[in-house]
Each structure stands twice: as C-alpha cells, then as structure tokens.
Design an enzyme around this catalytic site. Structure first.
Site, PDB file in Angstrom:
ATOM      1  N   LYS A 202      -1.027  -3.350   0.316  1.00 19.89           N
ATOM      2  CA  LYS A 202      -1.596  -2.964  -0.975  1.00 19.89           C
ATOM      3  C   LYS A 202      -3.091  -3.311  -1.071  1.00 19.89           C
ATOM      4  CE  LYS A 202       2.707  -2.003  -1.914  1.00 19.89           C
ATOM      5  NZ  LYS A 202       3.381  -0.767  -2.006  1.00 19.89           N
TER       6      LYS A 202
HETATM    7  C1  LIG Z   1       5.004  -1.316  -2.393  1.00 20.23           C
HETATM    8  C2  LIG Z   1       5.686  -0.612  -3.495  1.00 20.23           C
HETATM    9  C3  LIG Z   1       6.722  -1.195  -4.255  1.00 20.23           C
HETATM   10  C4  LIG Z   1       7.396  -2.474  -3.915  1.00 20.23           C
HETATM   11  O1  LIG Z   1       6.652  -3.462  -3.434  1.00 20.23           O
HETATM   12  P1  LIG Z   1       7.222  -4.662  -2.529  1.00 20.23           P
HETATM   13  O2  LIG Z   1       6.224  -5.703  -2.836  1.00 20.23           O
HETATM   14  O3  LIG Z   1       7.227  -4.211  -1.125  1.00 20.23           O
HETATM   15  O4  LIG Z   1       8.581  -5.026  -3.028  1.00 20.23           O
HETATM   16  C5  LIG Z   1       7.207  -0.491  -5.343  1.00 20.23           C
HETATM   17  N1  LIG Z   1       6.744   0.713  -5.662  1.00 20.23           N
HETATM   18  C6  LIG Z   1       5.790   1.319  -4.946  1.00 20.23           C
HETATM   19  C7  LIG Z   1       5.309   2.670  -5.379  1.00 20.23           C
HETATM   20  C8  LIG Z   1       5.239   0.696  -3.833  1.00 20.23           C
HETATM   21  O5  LIG Z   1       4.318   1.327  -3.111  1.00 20.23           O
END
Ligand SMILES: *Cc1c(COP(=O)(O)O)cnc(C)c1O
Length: 418
Positions: A202
C-alpha cells in the site's frame, strides 16, 4: 519521422532502458523506521494497553490527518473492514453491496460478519457504478462498500447521495487510497466509516496493519469490541455507550504502529512525487485515438499512483499491449485469459460457490437470511468488459520525469501508429 516508427516495425523503442519496478512507502523504509522500532524494543513496551503508546499516538495522528473523530489501529486492512461492518451493526440477514473489481478481502469481510455480499458493476472510474448499486438494492440491503482502487476515488458523491436516499450505511474501503481525497475531503471520511490497509503493497506500509475510522462514537466502540474480546479487561472501568460483546482479536501492535507513524510523516512526500509524475504524464499525452482515459472524478484528490487507458475493444487492448511491450513498456489488461486475478469477482471462487466455513453454508443458508442472492462468473458483464479493455500502469517512487517522458512517447507513438 523515423523516430515515430513503431519498435515492432524496426523503429527505436521509445523506452531506452528497462523501467525500474517499485512501490511507494516500502521504498522509503530506512533509518527512521529502524530507529522507531529499536526504541520500542529497547523499552520492552510491546503491548498497546497499559505499557505502550505507539498505537494511541498513531491513532491520534491518523485522526488529525483524516480530520475524523475516531481511529482504531488494527492488525490488517481486512480486520479494519470486519470491525467497521460489525461496528455498524451489520451481520446475519443483511446484504452488503460490493464492487466486482476489488481485492477479495472486501467481500470476505462481509462474509466474516455473517452478512451476504452482493456484487455490483464498476463504471469507467473502475469503481462502483452508482446506477448498478441502485438496481441491486433489496429489502435486505444495509450497506454499500465503495472501493477506491489504485488510489482513484470512485463516484463518491453520487454513492453518498444514494446511500442517504435509501437509508443505507456507507463504508469506504480506502485500503488502496491511503492519503487520497475527494472534493477537498479525505476519502474514507465521506462514509459512515472507512478502512485503511498498511500492508506491504500500500501507499504507506508497516508490513501488516490496518485502521478503521469514523466520526460515530458508537461505531468505533463496537469496532473496538469486535477487535478484542477482552477489551473491558484491558480498559478497566469504562463507561460504555453500548453493552460490550466479544468477538475476534485483531489488536494492533506497538512495533508496527511505530513504523506506521514514521511512514505517515512520509506520506506527503509520496503524494508530491506520484501526483507530479501523473500530471506530467497527462500533459504529455496526445488526444487518444484508440482508447479513453479512466474517468477520474477528482483528479486533484487521487493518489497519482496509477494511470489506466480503456481501449475501445478488447482486441485493441491486446494489440496496444503487444506494441507497447515492443516499445519497452510492460502493460497488460487486468482481465485476460490465463491469469486469475483475485481482484476480479470472477475469481472469487469461495464467494461465487457460496462456500461457507462449515457444511451449514453460512451466511447464505443462515435462517436469518431471507434474500436470494445469486452469483455467476458472467454476472457483471460490464465489469469484465471494462477490465478486458483497461491497460494500467503503476506510478511509483522509482520512476522519474525522464521515465514518464519515455512512457508518454511510447503511448503516443503506439496510439498514433497502430
Ligand atoms: C489490501 C486491501 C484490503 C485488505 O488489506 P490487508 O491489509 O491485506 O488485509 C482490502 N481491500 C482492498 C481493496 C485492498 O486492496
């Protein structure tokens, strides 16, 4: 002009050296993060309640960044979605509308609280299509989860209006849009609650982490109960707004919170870099012949980490992708044969097959559920069509203005010459 000759036809490739790969926050992990972690370890303050402070400081800093009332730091972004849903009181018997293009976690979080995900189409913003959401509302619908994919806010204002009109809750999955805003207000704060992920991929990262946030004190309190079955034990005699309940454990930890605090301070730098490059790219591109650009409802608010071209047909998308590859730009459509991308509902096997964790088949066969949701691989044809025509490029910290100029040249050349 010979320089405009396509590389496929023997011309010089627009991109002279292989482009570097890379990400955003992960590229900036360095001495400051190391120092922050070391400090936590030296102090042996490794628990958020009682001894620690990193989690609470981080929550205050995120709240200030977002301009929102309450933040809870958690183990993952998925946990943040689960806690938000539970915080909003969503559970067995309820339907929640999610887009057909999002990481599977969005739908999985709905299942985790015992509710039923309803899959809706995306539009040319590659986010939830307000018209299809409207068509999919049933008497059991309780909430809508718009997802801002790759840092691009979807048609948020329309979705907020629709939610208000129908008396539905809005939960913004902002996991891929940490730092983005929409019409001057941070994404995630347009809804009743929002969720961030801070996982490795992210915009900023602490390895694994998430945050749920809201202005509603009851939602955040319930999210806290959802995140820690022993909360009243850790917090002592607290005046609760609602009676405590016990569920899973998704507590955030001090080490990752310390990393996240440093990364949050680096977020403006990341935004400046990526947004500047995206603006440069857009300014260098000629008027498109064979594609349209992804609709970006608020170009000033997006993260700038992604650029998507939507070719007029899937065949054109394939040809563009091949010609661009010859120019040195690797860029493919999200939906094509051969690669089951879990960001596309078509590949959410466990959901499409209604596979619960036990033979009881919950949530779909929960006696509390009276709806009759149906899924099929082709149920969102518009979404599959858009994704088969969309060619997407990531903009990240290892790209420079010079790279962007070469990318623009490759795209212009191919679009004009194909
Ligand atoms: C990364 C992501 C999540 C979940 O994140 P995690 O930290 O991996 O549990 C949820 N929704 C979207 C759209 C994502 O890209």
């Amino acid at each position: 002009m010979s320089t405009n000759k396509l590389a496929r036809d023997g011309g010089t490739p627009a991109i002279r050296e292989p482009l570097p790969g890379g990400g955003c926050g992960i590229e900036l992990i360095g001495e400051e993060e190391i120092a922050a972690v070391t400090e936590v370890l030296r102090g042996k303050k490794l628990f958020r309640f009682g001894v620690g402070t990193e989690c609470t400081e981080l929550e205050a800093e995120i709240a200030a960044w977002l301009g929102t009332g309450h933040v809870l730091f958690l183990s993952t972004g998925t946990a943040a979605l689960v806690c938000a849903l539970s915080g909003m009181g969503i559970g067995p018997g309820d339907e929640v509308i999610v887009p057909g293009y999002t990481y599977i976690a969005t739908a999985a979080a709905v299942v985790a609280v015992g509710a039923v995900p309803v899959i809706a189409e995306i539009d040319d913003s590659l986010g939830l299509d307000p018209a299809d959401v409207r068509a999919k509302i049933t008497p059991y619908t309780r909430a809508i989860i718009p997802v801002h994919m790759q840092g691009v806010p979807c048609r948020l204002q329309e979705l907020r209006q629709l939610a208000d009109e129908k008396g539905l809750l809005l939960l913004e999955d902002s996991c891929q849009a940490v730092g983005a805003s929409y019409r001057g207000k941070k994404v995630g704060t347009w809804g009743h609650a929002g969720a961030w992920s801070l996982n490795y991929y992210k915009a900023i990262t602490c390895g694994e982490g998430g945050a749920v946030f809201t202005d509603d004190p009851v939602i955040i309190e319930r999210a806290q109960f959802q995140s820690d079955p022993a909360l009243p034990m850790w917090k002592g005699n607290t005046e609760w707004l609602t009676p405590p309940f016990s569920r899973e454990c998704y507590r955030g930890n001090e080490v990752t919170a310390a990393i996240a605090r440093v990364q949050l301070r680096k977020l403006p730098r990341i935004l400046d870099h990526c947004r500047a490059l995206k603006r440069e790219l857009l300014s260098l591109l000629d008027t498109p012949q064979h594609y349209v650009r992804q609709h970006v409802d608020d170009p000033d608010g997006e993260l700038g980490i992604s650029f998507a071209m939507i070719a007029h047909t899937p065949e054109l998308a394939c040809r563009m992708s091949e010609l661009l590859l010859a120019e040195g730009l690797t860029i493919g459509s999200a939906y094509n044969s051969g690669f089951p991308d879990r960001h596309i509902y078509r590949y959410w096997d466990s959901i499409l097959n209604k596979h619960g964790a036990t033979p009881a088949g919950y949530p779909w066969r929960d006696p509390a559920y009276h709806g009759k949701v149906e899924y099929s691989p082709e149920m969102c044809p518009h979404t599959l069509d858009l994704l088969s025509r969309a060619l997407r490029l990531s903009i990240h910290l290892n790209l420079t203005s010079d790279h962007i100029a070469q990318i623009a040249e490759a795209i212009n050349k191919v679009d004009a010459g194909m």
